[in-house]
Motif scaffolding. Structure first.
Motif, mmCIF file in Angstrom:
data_model
loop_
_atom_site.group_PDB
_atom_site.id
_atom_site.type_symbol
_atom_site.label_atom_id
_atom_site.label_comp_id
_atom_site.label_asym_id
_atom_site.label_seq_id
_atom_site.Cartn_x
_atom_site.Cartn_y
_atom_site.Cartn_z
ATOM 1 N N CYS A 1 -6.920 -0.505 2.878
ATOM 2 C CA CYS A 1 -5.899 -0.573 1.489
ATOM 3 C C CYS A 1 -6.543 -1.992 0.714
ATOM 4 O O CYS A 1 -5.486 -2.415 1.514
ATOM 5 C CB CYS A 1 -4.996 0.406 1.253
ATOM 6 N N TYR B 1 -5.713 -2.948 -1.289
ATOM 7 C CA TYR B 1 -3.953 -3.390 -2.126
ATOM 8 C C TYR B 1 -2.508 -3.572 -1.081
ATOM 9 O O TYR B 1 -2.006 -4.966 -1.230
ATOM 10 C CB TYR B 1 -3.028 -2.588 -2.604
ATOM 11 N N CYS C 1 3.106 -3.223 -2.226
ATOM 12 C CA CYS C 1 2.696 -2.790 -1.015
ATOM 13 C C CYS C 1 4.147 -1.917 -0.565
ATOM 14 O O CYS C 1 4.307 -2.942 0.491
ATOM 15 C CB CYS C 1 1.378 -3.466 -0.601
ATOM 16 N N ASN C 2 4.098 -0.920 -0.382
ATOM 17 C CA ASN C 2 4.889 -0.398 0.371
ATOM 18 C C ASN C 2 5.250 -1.051 2.089
ATOM 19 O O ASN C 2 5.961 -1.438 3.084
ATOM 20 C CB ASN C 2 5.295 0.853 0.478
ATOM 21 N N CYS D 1 3.846 1.236 -4.696
ATOM 22 C CA CYS D 1 2.317 1.169 -3.991
ATOM 23 C C CYS D 1 1.478 0.895 -5.241
ATOM 24 O O CYS D 1 1.874 1.604 -6.018
ATOM 25 C CB CYS D 1 2.553 2.891 -3.705
ATOM 26 N N ALA E 1 -1.569 1.408 -5.132
ATOM 27 C CA ALA E 1 -2.739 2.884 -5.193
ATOM 28 C C ALA E 1 -2.148 3.697 -6.186
ATOM 29 O O ALA E 1 -3.007 4.778 -6.024
ATOM 30 C CB ALA E 1 -3.501 2.308 -3.452
ATOM 31 N N ALA F 1 5.303 7.141 -0.862
ATOM 32 C CA ALA F 1 5.217 5.868 -1.245
ATOM 33 C C ALA F 1 4.163 5.036 -0.211
ATOM 34 O O ALA F 1 4.056 3.904 -0.453
ATOM 35 C CB ALA F 1 6.714 6.015 0.497
ATOM 36 N N CYS F 2 3.199 5.631 0.629
ATOM 37 C CA CYS F 2 2.063 5.202 0.302
ATOM 38 C C CYS F 2 0.893 6.760 0.608
ATOM 39 O O CYS F 2 1.373 7.722 1.326
ATOM 40 C CB CYS F 2 1.956 4.558 1.768
ATOM 41 N N ILE F 3 -0.446 6.139 0.423
ATOM 42 C CA ILE F 3 -1.563 6.908 -0.047
ATOM 43 C C ILE F 3 -2.762 6.674 0.875
ATOM 44 O O ILE F 3 -3.616 7.112 0.838
ATOM 45 C CB ILE F 3 -1.804 7.739 -0.990
ATOM 46 N N ALA F 4 -2.249 5.196 2.251
ATOM 47 C CA ALA F 4 -3.685 4.662 2.522
ATOM 48 C C ALA F 4 -4.352 5.829 3.655
ATOM 49 O O ALA F 4 -3.425 5.899 4.979
ATOM 50 C CB ALA F 4 -2.638 3.409 3.330
HETATM 51 S S1 SF4 Z 1 -1.328 3.354 -0.691
HETATM 52 FE FE1 SF4 Z 1 0.003 2.682 1.518
HETATM 53 S S2 SF4 Z 1 -1.199 0.392 2.165
HETATM 54 FE FE2 SF4 Z 1 -2.499 0.759 0.341
HETATM 55 S S3 SF4 Z 1 -0.585 -0.027 -1.657
HETATM 56 FE FE3 SF4 Z 1 0.665 1.894 -1.213
HETATM 57 S S4 SF4 Z 1 1.530 1.420 -0.065
HETATM 58 FE FE4 SF4 Z 1 0.922 -0.366 0.875
#
Ligand code: SF4
Ligand SMILES: Cc1cc2nc3c(=O)[nH]c(=O)nc-3n(C[C@H](O)[C@H](O)[C@H](O)COP(=O)(O)OP(=O)(O)OC[C@H]3O[C@@H](n4cnc5c(N)ncnc54)[C@H](O)[C@@H]3O)c2cc1C
Length: 337
Positions: A119, A121, A129-130, A138, A140, A156-159
């Motif tokens: 990712c 970010y 970025c969490n 996040c 993204a 919280a995250c979609i990587a």
């Molecule tokens: S998708 Fe995950 S790795 Fe990417 S910015 Fe969001 S929290 Fe961070």
């Protein structure tokens, strides 16, 4: 780049002790991704424990038909090992479709499983970025998320998980063997990769100072007829938009056994259990494959920019199963990354 200490461990015990004594330490294997992240200030270790002298490079064919792959075995050595090419072509193909020849000569199997997300970010400290900075947000979620996950995501995250070979290992029920301050343990690969949930900073269950020593692949006659297909924006040196690891056994025209896992779409290497269940006992033909693919992707949660992955993943599953059941067109384990 911030200053850090460097130590080269001669034994597994020394590596674990050194890592445990420094809360901010990290292991260094091939360094193909760890060093970049330190340079970019994404990771800030106070000590890098170089593990390259440890005797963990062997790729062993086990008497029961399984494999034991040392954590420091290089991707290229594993891909070319005769036992891997002949009995587990899906592993060889997944490795050869990853990174570049130079990287594969340096990169280790343990490092491949522990590599961090791509990712953009996460890799640019000017963005929230969490995963890098828990609680910061996040970027993204509302940003450029074309390459991001559609399965296993959270608020919280979609990587996506970046590894190719982890997808093949997930289809084959591999086991990650570790040694750490609390002793040895073996972790099924399905439990090794964690969904992001509310704690995306935690990607696997390794404790601080716990070292992967080997990866076990159980005997699987079905894997002799297996394939890894990877779809990406360019044909080389690129991570997957969608990938499929598949193995199938067909008997009297029906699917007697099948293994399926997806890459490029999940926050962890994605075992396609719904598709597997849907295929059991069905005619080995395109309509069954398409129904199974639709069943798996019904749980997808796409965003406008990555919604194309839903159909791409379904088509990729059908293509992989058709490739295996037609018995022709199986990519040779020898392509370039
Ligand atoms: S998708 Fe995950 S790795 Fe990417 S910015 Fe969001 S929290 Fe961070
Ligand atoms: C340009 C580029 C393209 C790439 N393309 C692909 C691709 O298409 N597909 C793909 O799958 N990968 C790809 N990769 C990733 C590459 O496969 C990884 O960088 C590599 O596998 C990491 O292995 P390493 O030995 O260099 O790990 P390192 O960089 O040394 O370490 C990576 C992480 O693993 C930890 N670690 C290493 N070994 C152990 C161990 N034994 N136990 C516990 N922790 C450990 C380290 O502490 C670190 O956190 C690409 C990388 C680059 C730079």
């Amino acid at each position: 780049m911030r200053p850090f200490q460097y130590a080269r461990a001669a034994t597994v015990d020394t590596a674990i002790t050194l890592a445990r004594e420094h809360q901010g330490s990290a292991f260094l294997a091939g360094g193909t991704t760890e060093v970049d992240l330190v340079r970019q200030d994404v990771l800030r270790p106070d000590l890098l424990v170089d593990i390259n002298d440890l005797p963990l490079r062997e790729v062993e064919d086990l008497p029961d038909g399984g494999l034991r792959i040392g954590a420091l075995a290089r991707m290229s050595d594993v891909a070319q090992a005769p036992g891997v090419r002949q009995r587990f072509p899906v592993i060889s193909q997944a490795l050869l479709l990853g990174a570049s020849a130079q990287l594969r000569n340096m990169a280790s199997m343990g490092g491949n499983l522990c590599q961090r997300v791509r990712c953009s970010y996460f890799r640019d400290v000017s963005w929230p970025c969490n995963k890098r900075d828990p609680g910061s947000g996040c970027a993204a979620l509302t940003g450029f998320n074309r390459g991001h996950a559609i399965l296993g995501t959270s608020g919280a995250c979609i990587a996506t998980h970046p590894s190719d070979v982890a997808v093949a290992l997930t289809a084959l029920d591999a086991v990650v063997h570790t040694r750490g301050p609390a002793g040895q343990r073996s972790i099924g690969i399905g439990d090794f990769f964690l969904l992001p949930g509310d704690t995306p900073e935690r990607e696997h269950p390794l404790e601080h100072g716990e070292l992967i020593t080997a990866i076990g692949v159980p005997a699987a006659p079905i894997a002799r007829r297996s394939v890894y297909l990877k779809f990406r924006d360019r044909e080389s040196y690129e991570f997957a938009l969608v990938s499929v690891a598949a193995a199938v056994r067909i008997q009297d025209g029906t699917v007697a056994d099948v293994r399926l896992a997806l890459g490029g779409v999940g926050t962890k290497p994605w075992r396609a259990r719904r598709a597997e269940r849907s295929l059991a006992g069905q005619p080995a033909e395109t309509t069954s494959y398409a129904a199974a693919a639709a069943a798996e992707l019904a749980q997808a949660e796409p965003r406008p920019l990555n919604a194309f992955k839903v159909e791409l993943a379904q088509r990729a599953i059908v293509r992989a199963l058709a490739t295996l059941s037609n018995g022709d067109g199986i990519p040779a384990a020898g392509g370039a990354g």
